[in-house]
Design a protein around this motif. Structure first.
Motif, PDB file in Angstrom:
ATOM      1  N   ASN A   1      -9.206  -2.479   3.028  1.00 41.08           N
ATOM      2  CA  ASN A   1      -8.376  -2.154   1.868  1.00 41.08           C
ATOM      3  C   ASN A   1      -8.828  -0.867   1.212  1.00 41.08           C
ATOM      4  OD1 ASN A   1      -6.419  -4.378   1.408  1.00 41.08           O
ATOM      5  ND2 ASN A   1      -8.269  -5.632   1.384  1.00 41.08           N
TER       6      ASN A   1
ATOM      7  N   ALA B   1      -4.824   7.672   5.686  1.00 39.43           N
ATOM      8  CA  ALA B   1      -4.172   6.737   6.606  1.00 39.43           C
ATOM      9  C   ALA B   1      -5.025   6.568   7.862  1.00 39.43           C
ATOM     10  CB  ALA B   1      -2.782   7.238   6.976  1.00 39.43           C
TER      11      ALA B   1
ATOM     12  N   GLU C   1      -9.620  -7.834   6.579  1.00 38.91           N
ATOM     13  CA  GLU C   1      -8.867  -6.709   6.026  1.00 38.91           C
ATOM     14  C   GLU C   1      -9.741  -5.490   5.747  1.00 38.91           C
ATOM     15  OE1 GLU C   1      -5.612  -9.402   3.502  1.00 38.91           O
ATOM     16  OE2 GLU C   1      -6.934  -7.991   2.458  1.00 38.91           O
TER      17      GLU C   1
ATOM     18  N   LEU D   1      -9.607   8.485   9.940  1.00 38.27           N
ATOM     19  CA  LEU D   1      -8.602   8.644   8.894  1.00 38.27           C
ATOM     20  C   LEU D   1      -8.043  10.063   8.929  1.00 38.27           C
ATOM     21  CD1 LEU D   1     -10.609   7.077   5.921  1.00 38.27           C
ATOM     22  CD2 LEU D   1      -9.021   5.883   7.444  1.00 38.27           C
TER      23      LEU D   1
ATOM     24  N   LEU E   1      -4.742  -1.893   4.882  1.00 35.80           N
ATOM     25  CA  LEU E   1      -4.453  -0.834   5.844  1.00 35.80           C
ATOM     26  C   LEU E   1      -4.713  -1.281   7.273  1.00 35.80           C
ATOM     27  CD1 LEU E   1      -5.784   2.381   4.072  1.00 35.80           C
ATOM     28  CD2 LEU E   1      -3.521   1.347   4.005  1.00 35.80           C
TER      29      LEU E   1
ATOM     30  N   THR F   1       0.828  -1.568   7.561  1.00 39.49           N
ATOM     31  CA  THR F   1      -0.438  -2.222   7.838  1.00 39.49           C
ATOM     32  C   THR F   1      -0.657  -2.229   9.333  1.00 39.49           C
ATOM     33  OG1 THR F   1      -0.319  -3.637   5.896  1.00 39.49           O
ATOM     34  CG2 THR F   1      -1.731  -4.374   7.682  1.00 39.49           C
TER      35      THR F   1
ATOM     36  N   ASN G   1       0.826  -1.198   0.000  1.00 38.28           N
ATOM     37  CA  ASN G   1       0.000   0.000   0.000  1.00 38.28           C
ATOM     38  C   ASN G   1       0.861   1.248   0.000  1.00 38.28           C
ATOM     39  OD1 ASN G   1       0.462   1.050   2.757  1.00 38.28           O
ATOM     40  ND2 ASN G   1      -0.640  -0.772   3.447  1.00 38.28           N
TER      41      ASN G   1
ATOM     42  N   TRP H   1     -13.204   2.088  -0.817  1.00 38.08           N
ATOM     43  CA  TRP H   1     -12.846   1.332   0.378  1.00 38.08           C
ATOM     44  C   TRP H   1     -13.582  -0.010   0.382  1.00 38.08           C
ATOM     45  CZ3 TRP H   1      -9.073   3.207   3.395  1.00 38.08           C
ATOM     46  CH2 TRP H   1      -8.802   4.581   3.340  1.00 38.08           C
TER      47      TRP H   1
ATOM     48  N   TYR I   1       1.056   3.644   1.905  1.00 39.32           N
ATOM     49  CA  TYR I   1       1.538   4.139   3.179  1.00 39.32           C
ATOM     50  C   TYR I   1       2.697   3.304   3.725  1.00 39.32           C
ATOM     51  CZ  TYR I   1      -3.025   6.202   2.667  1.00 39.32           C
ATOM     52  OH  TYR I   1      -4.112   6.844   2.159  1.00 39.32           O
TER      53      TYR I   1
END
Length: 412
Positions: free
Chosen positions: A287, A371, A285, A366, A324, A7, A2, A274, A4
């Motif tokens: 994502n 993030a 998860e 977020l 994420l 995770t 990802n 999302w 960022y």
């Protein structure tokens, strides 16, 4: 990986034995008020009893008023609104219900064909066309076939005067499977009035297809299983889909390497898609879905086999997109909202994810880049199947029970 490079792995220590995400979701016909171990006769393995790794401490939720608006729904699955404020709700056994001014119409809508109601299958999501006032189209996903050969379908019908007409099958998964597992499926709309539909990978071992475990279909670009597909509103394939010009790939595919997405929403404010998906034994998860992205399943995962042991030793791989958030133990996520209302103005842009096993709604904060910075549970006390924002800016929750509820969340 990802964008960022990180995770967030969240462990939640439950007072009851650890439940696996899909294991709990498979006993869909069993209503529970607290997490319980599902029967070994369900479509999934029984719950595990291992203890999670060191849990992440999650802050307490702010004060929120919960009001039960409607009960008596039988395993409701999807929720949307008509332009006049009427709510339209699907029940997994194959009924469509209307709720007007907080009152449930006792008579289901006529015009729904037979659906396959077994395991996780049945009548699933519902979505009102963005131009419903002009065309009266309502869209549905559902399981079709029998236990020996079935697939997920997408259909639409016109809704007028309390009845559906002109039912049209627009799309059908191009692989038939056995059993009652992993149909998906959610619908969300993009600004160009194309729709994205999530589709499950078909099921768990030992189920096979084409000489291999069926879950391997998630990496097969010729197969719809384990994918998000993008369709025009008439079911045709948009010419600018990412794999239209890829030899051997199905042109409807938007992203792949998914296990079983039951929460998905496009945010037009941030232009982000999302999705939440079920892991196996842990490894659920969150994502951020990229066009053409490969999300790894089952070659890269934090999940483990229901029978014990690793599915794979790889948690990340170049060319694949990392989640994420990873939830272990599983929360069994279903229903996902990107909040953009005024009632909870400080939460604009945040996510709200339903949990079947966790029996709560996770408020996922977020930052401006997308993030994850915090996660807070809002206890519901029943299996949460869907989470939506209403026209009034309040948050609405459907619970997956034999006596399912529609609950409104508002500032306390």
């Amino acid at each position: 990986m990802n964008r960022y490079g990180l995770t967030l792995i969240i462990g939640t220590l439950l007072a009851t034995p650890l439940l696996t995400g899909c294991a709990a979701d498979s006993s869909e016909s069993t209503a529970t008020s607290t997490p319980t171990t599902p029967s070994a006769a369900t479509d999934e393995a029984t719950a595990e009893t291992t203890v999670a790794a060191e849990p992440t401490v999650i802050a307490q939720a702010p004060t929120i008023q919960q009001t039960v608006l409607v009960d008596g729904l039988e395993h409701p699955w999807g929720l949307d609104w008509l332009p006049d404020g009427t709510m339209i709700v699907t029940e997994r056994p194959g009924r469509v219900r209307l709720i007007r001014a907080g009152q449930l119409d006792p008579t289901p809508i006529a015009g729904v064909p037979d659906v396959l109601t077994t395991g996780q299958g049945g009548l699933l999501d519902v979505s009102v066309h963005p131009q419903f006032a002009d065309n009266q189209w309502v869209y549905f996903t559902y399981a079709q076939g029998d236990r020996s050969a079935n697939q997920t379908r997408v259909a639409r019908a016109r809704l007028a005067e309390g009845a559906l007409s002109d039912w049209q099958v627009l799309f059908e998964v191009n692989r038939s499977k056995q059993g009652g597992q992993h149909f998906g499926s959610r619908i969300t709309w993009l600004p160009d009035n194309t729709m994205l539909v999530s589709l499950g990978d078909g099921g768990n071992p030992p189920l096979e297809l084409e000489g291999a475990l069926i879950r391997e279909q998630a990496q097969n670009l010729a197969s719809h299983l384990g994918k998000i597909v993008r369709l025009n509103d008439d079911g045709s394939v948009p010419a600018d889909n990412p794999f239209v010009d890829t030899p051997g790939a199905n042109p409807a595919i938007w992203s792949y390497g998914h296990r079983n997405i039951q929460g998905m929403m496009y945010d037009p404010v941030s232009d982000r898609l999302w999705a939440t998906e079920h892991g196996a034994r842990g490894g659920d998860e969150l994502n951020l879905v990229e066009v053409g992205g490969n999300y790894g399943w089952p070659e890269v995962t934090h999940s483990r086999e229901y029978s014990g042991g690793e599915i794979t030793s790889e948690r990340s791989r170049p060319g694949m997109v990392d989640p994420l958030i990873v939830w272990t133990p599983a929360i069994a996520p279903s229903g996902l909202l990107v909040y953009q209302g005024e009632a909870f103005a400080p939460w604009q842009g945040d996510l709200f994810a339903g949990g079947l096993v966790s029996q709560d709604v996770r408020h996922i904060e977020l930052d401006d880049s997308g993030a994850v910075i915090n996660e807070t549970p809002i206890n519901i006390g029943q299996r949460v199947r869907d989470v939506r924002q209403g026209p009034d800016g309040l948050i609405y929750v459907l619970t997956d029970e034999s006596n399912g509820r529609l609950i409104r969340l508002e500032p306390g």
